[in-house]
Write a protein that holds these residues in place. Structure first.
Motif, short mmCIF file in Angstrom:
data_model
loop_
_atom_site.label_atom_id
_atom_site.label_comp_id
_atom_site.label_asym_id
_atom_site.label_seq_id
_atom_site.Cartn_x
_atom_site.Cartn_y
_atom_site.Cartn_z
N LEU A 44 0.87 -1.23 0.14
CA LEU A 44 0.04 0.07 -0.01
C LEU A 44 1.06 1.28 -0.17
O LEU A 44 0.52 2.05 -0.58
N VAL A 45 1.93 1.23 0.79
CA VAL A 45 2.82 2.34 0.82
C VAL A 45 3.57 2.57 -0.43
O VAL A 45 3.76 3.73 -0.85
N GLY A 46 4.04 1.55 -0.89
CA GLY A 46 4.91 1.67 -2.26
C GLY A 46 3.81 2.21 -3.20
O GLY A 46 4.16 2.96 -4.19
N TYR A 47 2.50 1.58 -3.40
CA TYR A 47 1.79 2.17 -4.49
C TYR A 47 1.39 3.77 -4.28
O TYR A 47 1.37 4.45 -5.23
N GLU A 48 1.22 4.23 -2.92
CA GLU A 48 1.22 5.46 -2.90
C GLU A 48 2.13 6.46 -3.11
O GLU A 48 1.97 7.54 -3.72
N ARG A 49 3.49 6.02 -2.73
CA ARG A 49 4.44 6.75 -2.96
C ARG A 49 4.84 7.08 -4.47
O ARG A 49 5.40 7.84 -4.97
N ARG A 50 4.61 5.95 -5.05
CA ARG A 50 5.03 5.89 -6.60
C ARG A 50 4.00 6.75 -7.54
O ARG A 50 4.47 7.47 -8.31
N HIS A 51 2.74 7.11 -6.92
CA HIS A 51 1.65 7.79 -7.57
C HIS A 51 1.75 9.29 -6.96
O HIS A 51 1.13 10.00 -7.69
N PHE A 52 2.50 9.47 -5.96
CA PHE A 52 2.67 10.83 -5.14
C PHE A 52 2.99 12.02 -6.12
O PHE A 52 2.58 12.88 -5.98
N ALA A 53 4.05 11.55 -6.90
CA ALA A 53 4.79 12.66 -7.67
C ALA A 53 3.81 12.97 -8.71
O ALA A 53 3.83 14.15 -9.36
N VAL A 54 2.82 12.13 -9.11
CA VAL A 54 2.15 12.66 -10.30
C VAL A 54 1.08 13.26 -9.81
O VAL A 54 0.45 14.29 -10.78
N THR A 55 0.41 13.13 -8.83
CA THR A 55 -0.60 13.64 -8.33
C THR A 55 -0.29 15.00 -7.31
O THR A 55 -1.10 16.04 -7.58
N HIS A 56 0.74 14.97 -6.83
CA HIS A 56 1.14 16.12 -5.77
C HIS A 56 2.48 16.67 -5.66
O HIS A 56 2.56 17.72 -5.25
N PRO A 276 6.06 15.12 5.38
CA PRO A 276 7.14 14.02 4.41
C PRO A 276 7.42 12.89 5.51
O PRO A 276 7.50 11.68 4.87
N SER A 277 7.53 12.95 6.73
CA SER A 277 7.98 11.88 7.84
C SER A 277 6.88 10.88 7.78
O SER A 277 7.47 9.61 7.89
N LEU A 278 5.83 10.97 7.31
CA LEU A 278 4.93 9.89 7.26
C LEU A 278 4.59 8.97 6.01
O LEU A 278 4.12 8.25 5.95
N ARG A 279 5.54 9.49 4.82
CA ARG A 279 5.20 8.96 3.60
C ARG A 279 5.87 7.46 3.45
O ARG A 279 5.38 6.79 2.90
N ALA A 280 6.70 7.06 4.69
CA ALA A 280 7.00 5.90 4.56
C ALA A 280 6.19 4.91 5.33
O ALA A 280 6.36 3.88 5.55
N LYS A 281 5.02 5.43 6.24
CA LYS A 281 4.39 4.64 7.01
C LYS A 281 2.95 4.56 6.62
O LYS A 281 2.37 5.52 5.68
N ALA A 282 2.30 3.53 7.02
CA ALA A 282 0.99 3.38 6.45
C ALA A 282 0.11 4.41 7.24
O ALA A 282 -1.08 4.78 6.73
N SER A 283 0.26 5.04 8.26
CA SER A 283 -0.42 5.82 9.02
C SER A 283 -0.61 6.95 8.29
O SER A 283 -1.39 7.85 8.64
N GLY A 284 0.38 7.34 7.25
CA GLY A 284 0.41 8.49 6.64
C GLY A 284 -0.49 8.37 5.59
O GLY A 284 -0.91 9.61 4.92
N TRP A 285 -0.95 7.31 4.94
CA TRP A 285 -1.86 7.22 3.86
C TRP A 285 -3.30 6.75 4.18
O TRP A 285 -4.27 6.93 3.30
N VAL A 286 -3.33 5.90 5.21
CA VAL A 286 -4.70 5.22 5.45
C VAL A 286 -5.20 6.33 6.85
O VAL A 286 -4.55 6.56 7.69
N PRO A 287 -6.40 6.89 6.59
CA PRO A 287 -6.97 7.67 7.71
C PRO A 287 -7.24 6.81 8.91
O PRO A 287 -7.50 5.85 8.76
N ALA A 288 -7.50 7.65 10.10
CA ALA A 288 -7.64 7.19 11.45
C ALA A 288 -9.23 7.24 11.77
O ALA A 288 -9.89 8.36 11.35
N ARG A 289 -9.66 6.45 12.78
CA ARG A 289 -10.86 6.75 13.40
C ARG A 289 -10.75 6.68 14.81
O ARG A 289 -9.83 5.83 15.25
N ARG A 290 -11.39 7.39 15.62
CA ARG A 290 -11.09 7.53 17.24
C ARG A 290 -12.57 7.27 17.70
O ARG A 290 -13.37 7.82 17.52
N PHE A 291 -12.53 6.61 18.76
CA PHE A 291 -13.71 6.03 19.44
C PHE A 291 -13.72 6.53 20.92
O PHE A 291 -12.57 6.44 21.62
#
Length: 688
Positions: A44-56, A276-291
């Motif tokens: 998942l992280v690899g997919y997002e990082r590969r496409h990051f330059a294209v989109t943002h 930028p420090s979150l780009r190598a972590k899943a938490s940088g790409w997957v939103p969180a929910r809090r209960f």
């Protein structure tokens, strides 16, 4: 397009709009968008990082204003002949008291709104506070209130028994705007400016300024939006209390409730965009929910979904995430399930069996004008909603062009119908290209929503302004300077066809069935400059689909408008008394004019043009009730709430309970006689 003379033959037009069978290519293209799951967080992280330059990761042009529509234009959408429009279920009965419900697109499928009722108590969110008004007794009164703080502004409600769910965002964004929505390039010379974050559907629904389209912010950007879902115990309206909360990283798009099951749709931008420090972590790409439970004190923070449960389309659809939170309202917010898709959410439609989420296909913001697709495509994802506790992605497909709003989609007998327009009016093209609209019928084949049949060529050079599907009939209004109302025969899914057409000046922005064979349109009239000039109601007789005709018409005066044009929840139709109520603002002394039903009725296909009858005049802010039936459109009365300073507050919602009509504004709730609309009581909301 010139206005057709009344009674003019429309056969040549209908022949040009013949049904177009969907090519086999559409099925192959649909297959390419079927989503797949990630095998791990690393993937998942690899997919997002590969496409990051294209989109943002590229510089973009500065934001610029988009097209500004004329004043009054909307900002925002069996076999055999089509059936006549039938009235929808508009209410229910509890304890012997009949009352109206939210004006939902599909009967029994509740949509979130700022007012809800259980037949005895009216719950309303105004100015950041939840109010409970006891309305079933001899005299309505304020039963209780609950301050919601900053999360109460712009909040929407869902109600199930003694549980009220308040859905609110910490950041005020127009409804329907995905914070990481696809780019929509404007194919002018050179490179196309990115319009990431705002889509045609969002522009159609955004209402920060009634007569203007907002400017568009360029990417890269990140909005730290958070949506808060609050469960409120309302079994005692005098002592309402918060039971649980869930907050989700992202913007709330829409929701649907079927019985105890509520499905909330969110669109989230990755935090890794801004950090930028979150780009190598899943938490940088997957939103969180809090209960947080206020009953037990329990708290937790989790991703909206595990990496292996996140899916992605085979064709890249952006780095944002669409998530669906499924809640069992009989058990409360702690009982929920989440579905996640690496895409954006723009338009939500729900039937009794499915939830559909539509998203414009992503286009690289640096695409040269010469390579921009000749027309846009919209991806539609279908989710199975038959399991009350889970929501499962089952199919995906594509349709040409873009959707106006949720009414552009409809499911009937297992078939999905989609009404789309090929080219946005804000594309500044050189040379200009001709737009057209379509109605496409799709069906699920395995994991593919495949096109079975299609009508094309609707409204050449125009855009869809309103749509309504009713059983196996479709009604489509397109507009540029005239208002063609098309009746679509959907009896044969593989061979849909245009059955009839009626052209009038102006347009209808909302269509509502009001009786057997009758359809009411709420929209705008045209002024001397052939621009929208004031609100109007048009009653169409569609009992003969081949020859729809204008039954009656009422214009509300120059400078008038109605919230119904941009939000269908503001409209009320009460079938037992044929009463239509809509909020109205009139800032011109032009008198209302009512065109009665033609006597005798004109020939089939004719519009009729009896003399207009003048009604009350003068500036007005409030609600107007009309009796709407085959005899015509008759004004019943007007309702204005107590003024604050020198101005009356706008009426936000109307509902019926027993023999009273209740209207809600930011200042309180008024009870009026259901027959005459005469004032009977007013419940004031305390000043905060």
């Amino acid at each position: 397009m010139r206005v057709m003379r009344r009674g003019a033959a429309v056969l040549p037009v209908l022949l040009a709009l013949a049904a177009v069978p969907a090519p086999a290519l559409a099925r192959r293209r649909a297959a390419h968008v079927h989503p797949r799951a990630f095998a791990s967080c690393e993937r998942l992280v690899g997919y997002e990082r590969r496409h990051f330059a294209v989109t943002h990761g590229v510089p973009e042009a500065a934001p610029r204003p988009l097209f500004e529509p004329p004043i009054g234009a909307p900002l925002r959408a069996g076999s055999g002949p089509p059936r006549a429009a039938a009235p929808e279920r508009a209410g229910t009965t509890v304890g012997g008291t009949s009352f109206s419900t939210t004006n939902n697109q599909e009967p029994g499928i509740e949509e979130p709104d700022l007012v809800k009722t259980d037949g005895s108590t009216i719950f309303a969110v105004e100015q950041g506070t939840l109010y409970a008004v006891a309305a079933s007794g001899p005299a309505p009164h304020l039963a209780g209130s609950l301050p919601l703080g900053s999360t109460g502004y712009g909040a929407q409600l869902l109600l199930r028994g003694s549980r009220l769910v308040v859905i609110s965002g910490g950041r005020a964004l127009p409804r329907g705007v995905g914070v990481a929505a696809p780019a929509v390039p404007a194919p002018a010379g050179g490179r196309s400016p990115a319009l990431t974050g705002v889509t045609p559907s969002a522009l159609a629904l955004a209402r920060p300024r009634p007569n203007r389209i907002p400017s568009v912010a360029p990417s890269p950007y990140y909005y730290p939006a958070t949506t808060t879902i609050t469960e409120v115990d309302v079994h005692d309206p005098a002592a309402m209390k918060v039971a649980r909360t869930v907050s989700v990283d992202g913007t709330f798009v829409d929701a649907r409730q079927n019985g105890a099951s509520a499905r909330l749709v969110f669109s989230s931008a990755p935090r890794a965009i801004a950090t930028p420090s979150l780009r190598a972590k899943a938490s940088g790409w997957v939103p969180a929910r809090r209960f947080h439970s206020f009953i037990t004190g329990r708290r937790y923070r989790r991703p909206v979904a595990a990496c292996v449960d996140v899916r992605r389309p085979a064709q890249f659809s952006g780095i944002g995430m669409l998530s669906i939170l499924t809640i069992d309202l009989d058990r409360g917010l702690y009982a929920n399930d989440t579905t996640a898709l690496m895409a954006d959410a723009q338009i939500v439609y729900g039937s009794s069996r499915s939830l559909y989420v539509a998203t414009q296909r992503w286009i690289d913001p640096l695409t040269p004008a010469s390579r921009v697709p000749s027309s846009l495509e919209t991806v539609i994802d279908q989710f199975d909603a038959t399991d009350p506790e889970h929501t499962r992605l089952v199919a995906a497909g594509v349709v040409p062009g873009y959707l106006l709003n949720q009414f552009s989609l409809s499911e009937y007998r297992g078939y999905l119908r989609a009404a789309t327009t090929s080219r946005p009016i804000w594309w500044n093209e050189t040379p200009p290209q001709q737009s057209q609209s379509y109605v496409t019928v799709l069906a699920r084949h395995g994991g593919v929503l495949a096109a079975l049949g299609q009508v094309s060529g609707l409204g050449a050079g125009q855009q869809i302004y309103s749509v309504r599907f009713i059983e196996d009939a479709g009604y489509v209004v397109t507009f540029r300077q005239v208002d063609p109302l098309y009746t679509i025969d959907l009896g044969s899914p593989t061979s849909p066809r245009v059955a009839g057409q009626l052209e009038l000046e102006g347009y209808s922005a909302y269509l509502h069935p009001v009786g057997n064979g009758l359809l009411l349109g709420v929209g705008q009239d045209l002024g001397g400059g052939r621009e929208p000039s004031g609100a109007q109601l048009e009653l169409f007789d569609v009992s003969n689909p081949a020859a729809p005709r204008l039954q009656a018409r009422a214009t509300l005066g120059g400078g008038s408008s109605s919230e119904v044009q941009s939000d269908h929840h503001a409209f009320l139709f009460w079938p037992p008394t044929a009463l239509a109520v809509l909020p109205v603002s009139i800032y011109s002394p032009t008198p209302i004019a009512v065109q009665p039903a033609p006597q005798p009725p004109p020939a089939a296909g004719a519009g009729g043009s009896p003399a207009l009858k003048a009604g009350p005049s003068g500036a007005f802010v409030g609600a107007i009730g009309f009796r709407v039936d085959r005899s015509g459109i008759t004004e019943v009365g007007r309702i204005a709430h107590d003024p604050v300073g020198s101005a009356s507050p706008a009426v936000d919602r109307s509902l019926v309970m027993g023999q009273q009509l209740f209207t809600v504004s930011s200042e309180g709730v008024m009870a009026s006689n259901l027959t005459t609309l005469a004032r009977e009581a007013f419940v004031t909301f305390p000043s905060s």
